[in-house]
Enzyme design. Structure first.
Site, PDB file in Angstrom:
ATOM      1  N   LYS A  13      17.102   4.954  -0.954  1.00 36.28           N
ATOM      2  CA  LYS A  13      16.292   6.156  -1.219  1.00 36.28           C
ATOM      3  C   LYS A  13      15.409   6.522  -0.012  1.00 36.28           C
ATOM      4  CE  LYS A  13      14.100   4.461  -4.832  1.00 36.28           C
ATOM      5  NZ  LYS A  13      14.599   3.080  -4.865  1.00 36.28           N
ATOM      6  N   ARG A  88       8.685   5.764 -11.919  1.00 35.84           N
ATOM      7  CA  ARG A  88       9.419   4.521 -12.139  1.00 35.84           C
ATOM      8  C   ARG A  88       9.335   4.077 -13.597  1.00 35.84           C
ATOM      9  NH1 ARG A  88       8.983   2.517  -6.549  1.00 35.84           N
ATOM     10  NH2 ARG A  88      10.155   0.614  -6.225  1.00 35.84           N
ATOM     11  N   ARG A 123      16.672  -5.730   5.468  1.00 34.69           N
ATOM     12  CA  ARG A 123      15.796  -4.583   5.715  1.00 34.69           C
ATOM     13  C   ARG A 123      14.554  -5.004   6.517  1.00 34.69           C
ATOM     14  NH1 ARG A 123      13.808  -0.655   0.970  1.00 34.69           N
ATOM     15  NH2 ARG A 123      12.731  -2.489   0.157  1.00 34.69           N
ATOM     16  N   ARG A 155       9.280  -7.040   4.568  1.00 39.39           N
ATOM     17  CA  ARG A 155       8.347  -6.923   3.453  1.00 39.39           C
ATOM     18  C   ARG A 155       8.339  -8.210   2.629  1.00 39.39           C
ATOM     19  NH1 ARG A 155       9.807  -1.221   0.617  1.00 39.39           N
ATOM     20  NH2 ARG A 155       9.298  -2.512  -1.186  1.00 39.39           N
ATOM     21  N   ARG A 166      12.506  -7.701  -8.932  1.00 43.07           N
ATOM     22  CA  ARG A 166      12.485  -6.235  -8.854  1.00 43.07           C
ATOM     23  C   ARG A 166      13.705  -5.634  -9.560  1.00 43.07           C
ATOM     24  NH1 ARG A 166      12.115  -5.556  -2.729  1.00 43.07           N
ATOM     25  NH2 ARG A 166      11.965  -3.322  -3.042  1.00 43.07           N
TER      26      ARG A 166
HETATM   27  P1  AMP Z   1       9.030   0.546  -2.963  1.00 42.63           P
HETATM   28  O1  AMP Z   1       8.594   0.636  -1.545  1.00 42.63           O
HETATM   29  O2  AMP Z   1       9.315   1.887  -3.582  1.00 42.63           O
HETATM   30  O3  AMP Z   1      10.137  -0.440  -3.188  1.00 42.63           O
HETATM   31  O4  AMP Z   1       7.754  -0.011  -3.772  1.00 42.63           O
HETATM   32  C1  AMP Z   1       7.215  -1.284  -3.481  1.00 42.63           C
HETATM   33  C2  AMP Z   1       6.365  -1.758  -4.636  1.00 42.63           C
HETATM   34  O5  AMP Z   1       5.276  -0.852  -4.838  1.00 42.63           O
HETATM   35  C3  AMP Z   1       7.073  -1.826  -5.987  1.00 42.63           C
HETATM   36  O6  AMP Z   1       7.802  -3.019  -6.159  1.00 42.63           O
HETATM   37  C4  AMP Z   1       5.882  -1.727  -6.938  1.00 42.63           C
HETATM   38  O7  AMP Z   1       5.162  -2.941  -6.993  1.00 42.63           O
HETATM   39  C5  AMP Z   1       5.005  -0.708  -6.235  1.00 42.63           C
HETATM   40  N1  AMP Z   1       5.347   0.670  -6.628  1.00 42.63           N
HETATM   41  C6  AMP Z   1       5.861   1.654  -5.837  1.00 42.63           C
HETATM   42  N2  AMP Z   1       6.045   2.790  -6.534  1.00 42.63           N
HETATM   43  C7  AMP Z   1       5.628   2.525  -7.796  1.00 42.63           C
HETATM   44  C8  AMP Z   1       5.572   3.273  -8.995  1.00 42.63           C
HETATM   45  N3  AMP Z   1       6.003   4.550  -9.058  1.00 42.63           N
HETATM   46  N4  AMP Z   1       5.081   2.663 -10.106  1.00 42.63           N
HETATM   47  C9  AMP Z   1       4.636   1.397 -10.085  1.00 42.63           C
HETATM   48  N5  AMP Z   1       4.684   0.616  -8.985  1.00 42.63           N
HETATM   49  C10 AMP Z   1       5.166   1.169  -7.853  1.00 42.63           C
END
Ligand code: AMP
Length: 209
Positions: A13, A88, A123, A155, A166
């Site tokens: 994404k 989410r 990544r 990360r 996740r």
């Molecule tokens: P991402 O970079 O989108 O994979 O997000 C990394 C982490 O941030 C996720 O595993 C969640 O802990 C938190 N996070 C990001 N977006 C959301 C969301 N919309 N709702 C809840 N937690 C989020």
């Protein structure tokens, strides 16, 4: 143009959003990036979010909804945006609805778990720019040959244990959004295991660009 990019972690994404924003004339809004910035700043939000993020859990809805609502009011969102990683959960989608944000399309990135685990393990994030690279031999985009590896960060939540969690969290809390948006007629499935240029072409076609 206001779009949602939906799909499991590692579906591409963020990478695809970074590649299409210029052509579509929109900005990418990644709640993950916003939260990581809050953690790096050491703000109250960052302190509250960090534990959830490191273990691969979702940050509570109220925090993320407030963060997103504030972000989409900024001037650079006037021409539209791609929401990358939001909503989410169903309550997040409903909050977006209630805020009267008209979404044109929801792009659902479809990819098998084995490929996700492979992609996420390679990544890396470029510290200075936030640009996403992949150091696997078959990873795309590869970091430039002259880039010092110490400029690239892995990360915490791309470690094996957090990745597994996740995926469980995605299946439990985020996957129900596929049915939610299918019912609105906005959902378009994109095969995200394809070569990156083909994914980009499919996304552009889906949004009529
Ligand atoms: P991402 O970079 O989108 O994979 O997000 C990394 C982490 O941030 C996720 O595993 C969640 O802990 C938190 N996070 C990001 N977006 C959301 C969301 N919309 N709702 C809840 N937690 C989020």
């Amino acid at each position: 143009m206001k779009l949602i990019f939906l799909g499991p972690p590692g579906a591409g994404k963020g990478t695809i959003a970074q590649r299409v924003t210029d052509d579509l004339g929109v900005v990418q809004i990644s709640t993950g990036d916003l939260l990581r910035a809050a953690v790096a700043e050491g703000s109250d939000l960052g302190k509250e979010a960090k534990g959830y993020m490191d273990s691969g859990e979702l940050v509570p809805d109220t925090l993320v909804i407030d963060l997103l609502k504030a972000r989409i009011l900024k001037d650079d969102c006037a021409n539209g945006f791609i929401l990358d990683g939001f909503p989410r959960t169903i309550p997040q989608a409903e909050a977006l609805n209630q805020a009267g944000v008209p979404i044109e399309k929801v792009i659902n990135f479809v990819v098998a778990d084995e490929l996700i685990i492979h992609r996420l393990s390679g990544r890396r994030i470029h510290k200075a720019t936030g640009k996403i690279y992949n150091v696997n031999p078959d990873g795309v985009p590869q970091p430039p040959a002259d880039m010092d590896p110490s400029e690239l960060l892995q990360r915490d939540d791309d470690q094996a244990e957090a990745i597994a969690n996740r995926l469980v969290v995605y299946a439990d809390q985020t996957e129900p959004l596929i049915g939610y948006y299918k019912a609105t007629g906005l959902l378009v499935d994109i095969e995200a295991s394809q070569q990156i240029d083909l994914i980009i072409a499919d996304v552009k076609q889906a949004v009529g660009a």
